[in-house]
Write a protein that holds these residues in place. Structure first.
Motif, PDB file in Angstrom:
ATOM      1  N   ASN A 195       0.860  -1.177   0.000  1.00 13.48           N
ATOM      2  CA  ASN A 195       0.000   0.000   0.000  1.00 13.48           C
ATOM      3  C   ASN A 195       0.897   1.227   0.000  1.00 13.48           C
ATOM      4  N   ILE A 226       1.481   5.563  -1.413  1.00 13.83           N
ATOM      5  CA  ILE A 226       1.116   6.802  -2.108  1.00 13.83           C
ATOM      6  C   ILE A 226       2.214   7.038  -3.135  1.00 13.83           C
ATOM      7  N   LYS A 263       2.177  12.487  -4.925  1.00 16.14           N
ATOM      8  CA  LYS A 263       1.382  13.435  -4.156  1.00 16.14           C
ATOM      9  C   LYS A 263       1.895  14.845  -4.408  1.00 16.14           C
ATOM     10  N   LYS A 280      -3.031  13.242  -6.422  1.00 18.20           N
ATOM     11  CA  LYS A 280      -2.595  12.176  -5.527  1.00 18.20           C
ATOM     12  C   LYS A 280      -2.933  10.823  -6.146  1.00 18.20           C
ATOM     13  N   THR A 291      -2.815   6.793  -5.121  1.00 14.42           N
ATOM     14  CA  THR A 291      -2.618   5.731  -4.131  1.00 14.42           C
ATOM     15  C   THR A 291      -2.765   4.388  -4.833  1.00 14.42           C
TER      16      THR A 291
END
Length: 294
Positions: free
Chosen positions: A41, A43, A46, A51, A53
């Motif tokens: 998991n 990001i 950003k 953004k 993910t």
């Protein structure tokens, strides 16, 4: 790793001098599953306005039957998946055998067409025959267990827009397309609709419908399971913080070489990976919605 023991089988042969019946139910079998799973998991990007993910995952599992016997109850293998079909009543398409996975196919070995256009098969002696093989001519033809199972979820946010989607799939598994086999009878062309596949068959092929390794196909697929795009409005009022409009679609597409309706068939029980006129196709759905936060 997970080991499952004391599996039940109800056809162990026993001596009638010791037991009332010739067969008995006993808890003897053992199955082992070993594998690894990886998930992430993160990001990925950003910025002030954007953004991303992402959540990929991948898993590998190896299934193997360790034993079906003990010191008293003994059996070499268990035949399963009795699919039937013209002239094939009582035939089995899979077996459970130590050293092999659940869902191991045990089928006649297709050897192409002869000069007359009739399907031929390799018998137990290694000879090519143009008649229906015997049950003893069946050979191991792969199994239904996937080598890899994977998924990839993503969410993108750009200013007031958002997009999320999930792709998933499997690699390395086999499917027995018994549905195609049962419909692949060129002689039926005079009587009823036939599959497009059968248009390439010889009308003389009286063996075309026999369930063999000819109908074992790759079950690998990649499916866009769902996707949602939304837009958030922030009204200039204290009573409503935000209103989100969105459109969602499910089962958008599948990429696969499988010729049947859908490669995502039943993988449960002791006969996984068989398509035998028992599958209702998944629907593609679209929905529109509005949500508000106060």
């Amino acid at each position: 790793m997970k080991k499952t023991s004391d599996l039940i089988y109800d056809r162990y042969e026993v001596s009638t001098t010791q037991f009332f019946l010739p067969n008995i139910t006993a808890n003897v079998g053992k199955i082992k599953n070993t594998g690894v799973e990886f998930s992430l998991n993160a990001i990925a990007v950003k910025t002030d306005n954007f953004k991303w993910t992402t959540s990929p995952n991948i898993a590998h599992n190896k299934n193997v039957v360790e034993t079906l016997s003990d010191d008293f109850y003994k059996i070499a293998f268990v035949q399963t998946a009795q699919l039937g079909g013209k002239g094939q009543s009582g035939n089995f398409s899979q077996l459970i055998q130590p050293g092999h996975a659940l869902g191991t196919f045990n089928l006649w070995n297709y050897a192409g067409k002869n000069a007359a256009g009739v399907s031929t098969y390799v018998n137990a002696a290694g000879q090519t025959i143009a008649t229906q093989p015997l049950t003893t001519d069946a050979k191991i033809a792969g199994d239904a267990q996937p080598k890899l199972i994977y998924g990839w979820a993503n969410t993108f946010n750009y200013k007031n827009w958002d997009l999320n989607f999930l792709v998933r799939g499997v690699l390395g598994n086999k499917i027995l397309n018994a549905t195609m086999a049962s419909l692949n009878n060129p002689a039926d062309a005079k009587l009823q609709n036939i599959p497009r596949f059968t248009l390439g068959e010889s009308f003389n092929d009286t063996n075309a419908y026999l369930i063999s390794d000819r109908f074992v196909e790759s079950g690998s697929y990649l499916r866009l399971d769902n996707a949602t795009i939304g837009y958030t409005i922030k009204p200039k009022t204290q009573s409503i913080k935000a209103i989100r409009l969105y459109v969602t679609a499910n089962n958008l597409f599948v990429i696969t070489n499988y010729s049947g309706i859908d490669p995502e068939i039943n993988m449960g029980g002791v006969t996984p990976g068989i398509d035998n006129n028992n599958y209702y196709p998944k629907t593609r759905t679209y929905s529109f919605g509005v949500s508000a936060s106060f």
